[in-house]
Design a protein around this motif. Structure first.
Motif, mmCIF file in Angstrom:
data_model
loop_
_atom_site.group_PDB
_atom_site.id
_atom_site.type_symbol
_atom_site.label_atom_id
_atom_site.label_comp_id
_atom_site.label_asym_id
_atom_site.label_seq_id
_atom_site.Cartn_x
_atom_site.Cartn_y
_atom_site.Cartn_z
ATOM 1 N N LEU A 109 2.185 111.461 85.735
ATOM 2 C CA LEU A 109 1.453 111.685 84.490
ATOM 3 C C LEU A 109 0.898 113.102 84.414
ATOM 4 O O LEU A 109 0.966 113.745 83.347
ATOM 5 N N GLY A 110 0.366 113.609 85.515
ATOM 6 C CA GLY A 110 -0.180 114.958 85.516
ATOM 7 C C GLY A 110 0.880 116.018 85.277
ATOM 8 O O GLY A 110 0.640 117.004 84.567
ATOM 9 N N PHE A 111 2.091 115.823 85.845
ATOM 10 C CA PHE A 111 3.165 116.784 85.646
ATOM 11 C C PHE A 111 3.610 116.808 84.188
ATOM 12 O O PHE A 111 3.814 117.877 83.598
ATOM 13 N N VAL A 112 3.734 115.632 83.588
ATOM 14 C CA VAL A 112 4.159 115.564 82.184
ATOM 15 C C VAL A 112 3.108 116.194 81.267
ATOM 16 O O VAL A 112 3.431 117.006 80.378
ATOM 17 N N LEU A 113 1.857 115.837 81.462
ATOM 18 C CA LEU A 113 0.802 116.381 80.612
ATOM 19 C C LEU A 113 0.642 117.884 80.802
ATOM 20 O O LEU A 113 0.413 118.629 79.837
ATOM 21 N N ALA A 114 0.772 118.360 82.036
ATOM 22 C CA ALA A 114 0.669 119.802 82.278
ATOM 23 C C ALA A 114 1.836 120.551 81.631
ATOM 24 O O ALA A 114 1.653 121.664 81.101
ATOM 25 N N LEU A 197 -1.495 122.505 88.693
ATOM 26 C CA LEU A 197 -0.228 122.679 87.984
ATOM 27 C C LEU A 197 -0.364 123.692 86.850
ATOM 28 O O LEU A 197 0.508 124.555 86.668
ATOM 29 N N LEU A 198 -1.428 123.607 86.086
ATOM 30 C CA LEU A 198 -1.633 124.566 84.998
ATOM 31 C C LEU A 198 -1.797 125.976 85.546
ATOM 32 O O LEU A 198 -1.323 126.953 84.926
#
Length: 308
Positions: A109-114, A197-198
């Motif tokens: 989820l974090g990779f997709v949102l980032a 990630l950001l």
């Protein structure tokens, strides 16, 4: 002229000649003042003392209590009793699978949102990125309470269902199950993956993306071959942090009211506060600390070899 020369010669003759030889050493001056600077190790004493008093001393007391059930001497019986307990084995299994499941969910989820925030332009994108920094300061129980207001037994979702259908109760009761704990942990810990990630995406050369796109690469291929390799160190850092934090999470499990979900931190609370079995609580705490430190050490080894 003759008188001048004679006078000059006489004056020259009157000057004594110094015989050739070693130069006479100059008289020694006053000795320089000895430096009185404080040794470097002295400056390390205050932080070491604070660390020892605030962390190492309580940790030593926990370890000591775990091997001294009685005041008479040292014994490993508390470890044998705890390890033979089915409650401990269930708590260990629950802790591990919740931590691993939450970490995997946060990574995906974090990779997709980032990706969306960093590469998909939309109004308010910078505000969302800044909100993530603010979100990191929120306590975990606050997110759990928000989920209770929405999906709790008397929450908004169940209230809307009963108002529409006239039923006596709503269908949403998953929040007090392991799946509810998993949802709460993914919701709370995903920003801990998004933040590194950001930061990694902000340093990515957009020229590589433009070149890959001009060569006919689709979005999926660009993500797989260009973006993902650059994001691996950030994913490893965020994932390891989330894994360790999930292993030690207490507030989320407590505030969801999941009575059938017992993790190692909950078992420590139960043994120490509810049962007053302090040696058993210390044994569980030592096991929890050992797992956390072991996972962190493994992460450091892997990240060092990967150059992260």
């Amino acid at each position: 002229m003759t008188g001048t020369v004679a006078a000059t010669g006489t004056a020259t003759a009157a000057v004594p000649r110094t015989p050739a030889g070693p130069a006479t050493p100059a008289a020694p001056g006053p000795a320089p003042a000895r430096s009185r600077s404080v040794p470097t190790w002295v400056w390390a004493l205050p932080p070491v003392a604070v660390l020892a008093l605030a962390f190492l001393y309580p940790l030593a007391l926990i370890v000591q209590q775990s091997v001294t059930p009685d005041e008479g001497g040292v014994s490993l019986d508390p470890y044998a009793d705890v390890f033979a307990s089915e409650v401990f084995r269930d708590a260990l299994t629950t802790t591990v699978w919740l931590a691993v499941g939450s970490t995997v969910g946060c990574l995906v989820l974090g990779f997709v949102l980032a990706l969306i925030i960093a590469f998909v332009p939309f109004p308010g994108g910078k505000a969302v990125a800044r909100f993530i920094d603010v979100f990191l300061s929120f306590p975990s129980f606050l997110i759990t309470l928000a989920l209770l207001f929405i999906y709790g037994s008397v929450g908004m979702a169940n209230g809307l269902w009963t108002d529409v259908t006239g039923a006596s109760e709503g269908p949403f009761h998953f929040l007090t199950t392991p799946w509810g704990v998993l949802l709460a942990e993914i919701t709370y810990f995903t920003p801990f993956v998004m933040r590194p990630l950001l930061a990694a995406f902000s340093q990515l050369d957009t020229g590589q993306l433009e070149v890959a796109s001009s060569l006919g690469a689709g979005p999926v291929r660009i993500i797989r071959q260009v973006i993902l390799p650059e994001a691996l160190p950030a994913l490893a850092a965020g994932g390891s942090l989330v894994l360790v934090m999930c292993l030690n999470e207490f507030g989320i499990v407590l505030f969801t009211g999941a009575k059938d979900v017992t993790t190692l931190p909950m078992l420590v609370y139960s043994k120490a506060i509810l049962e007053s079995d302090y040696p058993a609580a210390c044994v569980v705490a030592v096991v929890n600390i050992a797992i956390s430190v072991g996972l962190y050490s493994l992460y450091r080894v892997v990240s060092r070899r990967a150059g992260a």
